[in-house]
Scaffold this active site. Structure first.
Site, short mmCIF file in Angstrom:
data_model
loop_
_atom_site.label_atom_id
_atom_site.label_comp_id
_atom_site.label_asym_id
_atom_site.label_seq_id
_atom_site.Cartn_x
_atom_site.Cartn_y
_atom_site.Cartn_z
N TRP A 179 -0.24 21.92 8.95
CA TRP A 179 -1.49 21.40 8.39
C TRP A 179 -1.30 20.10 7.63
CZ3 TRP A 179 -5.63 22.39 10.75
CH2 TRP A 179 -5.81 23.63 11.38
N ASP A 216 -4.61 20.62 -0.43
CA ASP A 216 -5.27 21.52 0.52
C ASP A 216 -4.87 22.95 0.12
OD1 ASP A 216 -6.06 23.07 2.66
OD2 ASP A 216 -5.12 21.82 4.21
N LYS A 261 -10.82 32.10 4.43
CA LYS A 261 -9.69 32.99 4.10
C LYS A 261 -10.04 33.80 2.84
CE LYS A 261 -7.26 29.44 6.30
NZ LYS A 261 -7.29 29.69 7.72
C1 PLP Z 1 -4.05 25.01 5.29
C2 PLP Z 1 -5.16 24.66 6.23
N1 PLP Z 1 -5.70 23.44 6.19
C3 PLP Z 1 -6.70 23.07 7.01
C4 PLP Z 1 -7.21 23.94 7.94
C5 PLP Z 1 -8.34 23.51 8.83
O1 PLP Z 1 -9.47 24.18 8.39
P1 PLP Z 1 -10.85 24.25 9.19
O2 PLP Z 1 -10.61 25.01 10.44
O3 PLP Z 1 -11.74 24.94 8.20
O4 PLP Z 1 -11.31 22.86 9.45
C6 PLP Z 1 -6.69 25.24 8.03
C7 PLP Z 1 -7.23 26.19 9.02
O5 PLP Z 1 -6.86 27.30 9.16
C8 PLP Z 1 -5.64 25.60 7.16
O6 PLP Z 1 -5.11 26.83 7.21
#
Ligand code: PLP
Length: 360
Positions: free
Chosen positions: A102, A172, A196
């Site tokens: 991520w 994040d 989550k």
């Molecule tokens: C740590 C992290 N950042 C970003 C994201 C991307 O999130 P989204 O699917 O809500 O755009 C996720 C998705 O699981 C994630 O686990």
């Protein structure tokens, strides 16, 4: 039908009490003779939900007054672009720490807007470690420092707050927000997809320090402008009303559990139980360095990977579902967020011990 223990990484299990309440009041919410999905987002009844979401979030996370709390759309993914568009101003540099899938995706997106200085990367350990806190190479002139506090796919979680940086820290926290206590005042921006620990998908929480507002790119849509959204109760346009309603219920549930400090104890107990089992076994393996292990997402492998499909099928028969590892890494992964009860982890551990006895 009985509910399974659901280890999905996201969207993930929700508290059963919340689902039951939503079910009970689905057709007639608060005596309106309509569901909460069917009323105007401009009504007093609905505005109260958003106000409560903000107030509960503020009290659960102890968010100081000089921070705005907003609820946006587009997922955490959209924030990879919205953060630079809101914070860069005339600056052209971002410091970024790379610890997994991520944070790498965030780097890929943010490099469209600025020069990226990689302050540290654990790519050469295949994202199984954390950088040392004193080995982060920040530039003096960046707009902000970005990192991912919990790497959902790699199962890596920071055991320290990135601190003493020349520029504000942006984190994040999609997969570990509300799972443990931390000091919000150390951060410039915290963001998290809801699906989550916060509620269902469709909402992204953004917590932003006041002094960082006012630099937004004027070509960006108003719906992604932090300052404008904070002045408009996160409702410049129609928000995902049902998701926000569910978030309000989840936050009440968390308050009833005793808040973040109390759930942190349960989360620690769950993670310890599962890692202990894996570490004592020669049949299962977790590749992540002990000090870098996530308390939310526990990836593991079976030494003989041919057993993976049998493991997954038998687990499912026992009501233990969604244990497949992310498609990019394979193996298994147990996501043990706030709403996954201790009993669920106990049931998983018993199943894993029995499986090892049979196939080990
Ligand atoms: C740590 C992290 N950042 C970003 C994201 C991307 O999130 P989204 O699917 O809500 O755009 C996720 C998705 O699981 C994630 O686990």
């Amino acid at each position: 039908m009985e509910r399974n223990y659901n280890f999905c990484a996201g969207p993930s299990t929700l508290p059963e009490a919340v689902l039951r309440q939503a079910q009970a009041e689905l057709l007639n919410w608060h005596g309106l003779g309509a569901s909460v999905m069917e009323i105007s987002h401009r009504s007093k009844d609905f505005e109260a939900i958003v106000t409560q979401c903000e107030q509960k979030m503020r009290s659960l996370l102890n968010i100081p007054e000089n921070y705005k709390v907003i609820f946006l759309q587009g997922g955490a993914y959209a924030q990879f672009s919205m953060i630079p568009l809101n914070l860069l101003g005339n600056n052209t540099r971002i410091d970024m720490i790379e610890t997994g899938v991520w944070s790498s995706k965030a780097i890929g997106a943010m490099k469209r807007y600025a020069d990226i200085n990689i302050a540290a990367s654990t790519k050469d350990t295949k994202f199984t470690t954390l950088p040392e806190a004193n080995a982060l190479n920040f530039s003096e002139d960046s707009a902000f420092v970005h990192y991912c506090d919990n790497e959902t796919i790699n199962g890596v979680e920071f055991n320290y707050i990135v601190d003493n940086t020349p520029s504000p820290v942006v984190a994040d926290m999609s997969s570990n927000i509300l799972s443990r206590e931390f000091d919000v005042s150390k951060f410039g921006v915290i963001y998290a997809g809801a699906q989550k620990n916060i509620g269902p998908s469709g909402v992204t929480l953004v917590i932003v320090r006041d002094d960082l507002l006012g630099k937004a790119d004027s070509k960006m849509s108003d719906v992604f402008n932090y300052e404008l959204q904070s002045k408009n109760l996160s409702m410049i346009n129609t928000p995902p009303t049902f998701s926000l309603y569910m978030i309000d219920l989840v936050l009440t549930w968390l308050q009833n559990q005793g808040g973040v400090a109390a759930i942190e104890q349960v989360n620690n107990a769950k993670a310890t139980m599962l890692y202990d089992l894996i570490d004592k076994s020669e049949f299962y393996n977790n590749p992540v360095a002990v000090n870098a292990r996530s308390r939310m997402n526990v990836p593991f492998t079976i030494v003989n990977s041919e057993l993976d499909p049998i493991f997954l099928a038998k687990a499912k028969e026992q009501g233990l579902i969604n244990l497949e590892g992310h498609r990019s890494v394979g193996g298994m992964r147990a996501s043990i967020y706030n709403a996954l009860p201790l009993e669920g982890v106990k049931a998983l551990c018993e199943f894993m011990s029995d499986f090892e006895k049979q196939y080990g």
